[in-house]
Design an enzyme around this catalytic site. Structure first.
Site, PDB file in Angstrom:
ATOM      1  N   LYS A  50      -1.619  41.081  53.452  1.00 51.73           N
ATOM      2  CA  LYS A  50      -0.850  39.966  52.876  1.00 51.73           C
ATOM      3  C   LYS A  50      -1.177  38.715  53.658  1.00 51.73           C
ATOM      4  O   LYS A  50      -1.541  38.791  54.840  1.00 51.73           O
ATOM      5  CB  LYS A  50       0.649  40.257  52.990  1.00 51.73           C
ATOM      6  CG  LYS A  50       1.513  39.433  52.065  1.00 51.73           C
ATOM      7  CD  LYS A  50       1.596  40.077  50.700  1.00 51.73           C
ATOM      8  CE  LYS A  50       2.564  39.420  49.768  1.00 51.73           C
ATOM      9  NZ  LYS A  50       2.870  40.279  48.620  1.00 51.73           N
TER      10      LYS A  50
HETATM   11  N1  GLU Z   1       1.429  39.602  45.206  1.00 53.42           N
HETATM   12  C1  GLU Z   1       1.476  40.743  44.358  1.00 53.42           C
HETATM   13  C2  GLU Z   1       2.263  41.869  45.015  1.00 53.42           C
HETATM   14  O1  GLU Z   1       3.082  41.634  45.864  1.00 53.42           O
HETATM   15  C3  GLU Z   1       0.093  41.162  43.860  1.00 53.42           C
HETATM   16  C4  GLU Z   1      -0.903  41.496  44.923  1.00 53.42           C
HETATM   17  C5  GLU Z   1      -2.321  41.702  44.401  1.00 53.42           C
HETATM   18  O2  GLU Z   1      -2.548  41.624  43.213  1.00 53.42           O
HETATM   19  O3  GLU Z   1      -3.179  41.940  45.258  1.00 53.42           O
HETATM   20  O4  GLU Z   1       2.139  43.011  44.663  1.00 53.42           O
END
Ligand code: GLU
Length: 423
Positions: free
Chosen positions: A113
């Protein structure tokens, strides 16, 4: 800044919640428990300084992060958020939840993240572009299609991903579409990606309601957060003839027992930036929202929104986590004791990353699928994973969250074990 130790979380923080979730699951891991510490130690965390020249000529510095929590099952995968409350500890928790989520739905990624501590509403488009490009350049040493693949999260979108892809490609000296997902369709993005998280939330809520014998038609639904996840989940719920009786976002809270017209509310938010001022529902205060008479509650905003007192007031029988980590530790226990079914984030909101996976696969082969094909494959993965978790929960007599963690942690730790330690 207080010293951050991975094993010494700020009490009540998302990382604290995550560590407690891992402890809860450890007794179910058998011999794999030998490796469980892996899940409490992020693999790699990068803090970057992002200096940009603002439109008025000043130089401003922003702090950004990219955390790769675990890479045992494949490259890191997870979004990038722009928010004034972003901290390293928050990004740590969000990256760990991506590890669990990607394993829970069995897509071949680890968890990562990123985030920047910034209020994007205060920046011009030009400043946002500079911020995004400089951030991408700073984290370019650890991202890439086989290393770590960012995507949108809170306050980032396809345009953000286009700038990231363009910057990374410029640095590499060639087009690298697969470095990020959630891109515009013109640039190797996937059809259906923008709506995928909300669609997944809806599909999981529908399935959970079905097993509880609760028809969606006429079911009263409350949705917190009216961004990309909440608004689409609400829209699909309304299309399935559920009645969206209450909505809350950063600007206010609304209720209408006869049902809020969701397409009209979406139009209102497009022009006004929030739900406040919408006249076809009654404005209620922030805390009344949590006690509203409803059958299904969907928190789809930020983490930690459902605390103990709010958990006591919720009237719904089913709570579906559209956001990451919306229910804190204390609230989770209260909801359990009150017999409210909680469908955990790591399965309920996995639709976004599942379609991100489809996008990454399509980018590798430069061959693109139809939206119908994408939605069908999403439904099959999302519901398949949900049913596996339900079965495991029944077999172990544990809540859905524990079952999801058992399945996910087993997958991560099995990969850890067969890969072995190097050197
Ligand atoms: N931000 C989204 C999540 O928390 C998608 C992450 C992604 O597609 O890599 O799952």
């Amino acid at each position: 800044m207080p010293a951050l130790s991975y094993l010494n979380p700020t009490p009540g923080s998302p990382w604290d919640t995550y560590l407690a979730q891992v402890d809860q699951v450890t007794p179910h891991l058998g011999k794999l428990a030998r490796w469980v510490e892996t899940l409490k130690h992020p693999k790699r965390a990068l803090i970057v300084d992002i200096p940009i020249e603002m439109d008025n000529g000043d130089v401003a510095h922003f702090e950004g992060y990219r955390v790769q929590h675990n890479l045992s099952r494949g490259p890191g995968k997870g979004g990038v958020r722009y928010h004034p409350a972003v901290t390293l500890e928050e990004v740590l928790a969000l990256s760990a939840w991506m590890t669990i989520k990607n394993a829970a739905v069995n897509i071949p990624y680890g968890g990562a993240k990123g985030g920047i501590r910034v209020d994007p509403k205060l920046l011009s488009l030009n400043e946002l572009e500079k911020l995004t490009r400089r951030y991408t350049s700073e984290i370019s040493i650890i991202i890439g299609p086989t290393k770590d693949i960012p995507a949108p999260d809170v306050n980032t979108n396809p345009q953000t991903m286009a700038w990231m892809m363009d910057t990374f490609s410029a640095l590499q000296g060639g087009t690298v579409t697969g470095v990020v997902t959630g891109k515009p369709v013109e640039l190797g993005g996937s059809l259906g990606r923008v709506r995928a998280t909300g669609r997944g939330v809806y599909l999981t809520a529908r399935e959970a309601a079905k097993t509880m014998g609760m028809p969606l038609e006429g079911a009263k639904v409350a949705v917190q957060g009216f961004g990309n996840v909440g608004s689409i989940a609400a829209e699909l719920m309304a299309q399935a003839h559920a009645v969206v009786v209450a909505v809350q976002d950063h600007s206010g809270s609304l209720a209408n027992p006869a049902g809020i017209n969701i397409p009209t509310l979406i139009q209102h938010v497009r022009s006004c930036g929030g739900i406040a001022g919408f006249t076809e529902a009654e404005a209620i205060d922030e805390e009344s929202f949590w006690g509203v008479d409803c059958d299904i509650m969907i928190p789809a905003a930020l983490e930690g929104q459902v605390d103990g007192p709010r958990a006591q007031r919720i009237k719904a029988r089913l709570l579906v986590e559209g956001a990451n980590g919306p229910v804190n530790r204390e609230a989770d226990q209260i909801l359990l004791e009150r017999g409210i079914t909680v469908v955990p984030d790591v399965i309920a909101n996995a639709g976004g990353v599942v379609v991100s996976y489809f996008e990454w696969v399509q980018d590798f082969s430069s061959f693109f699928w139809s939206e119908d094909e994408i939605n069908l494959r999403l439904e099959s993965i999302q519901l398949g994973a949900f049913r596996d978790i339900q079965q495991r929960a029944l077999a172990l007599s544990v809540p859905l969250r524990t079952a999801a963690y058992v399945i996910a942690c087993q997958r991560v730790l099995q990969a850890r074990e067969v890969r072995g330690l190097y050197p």
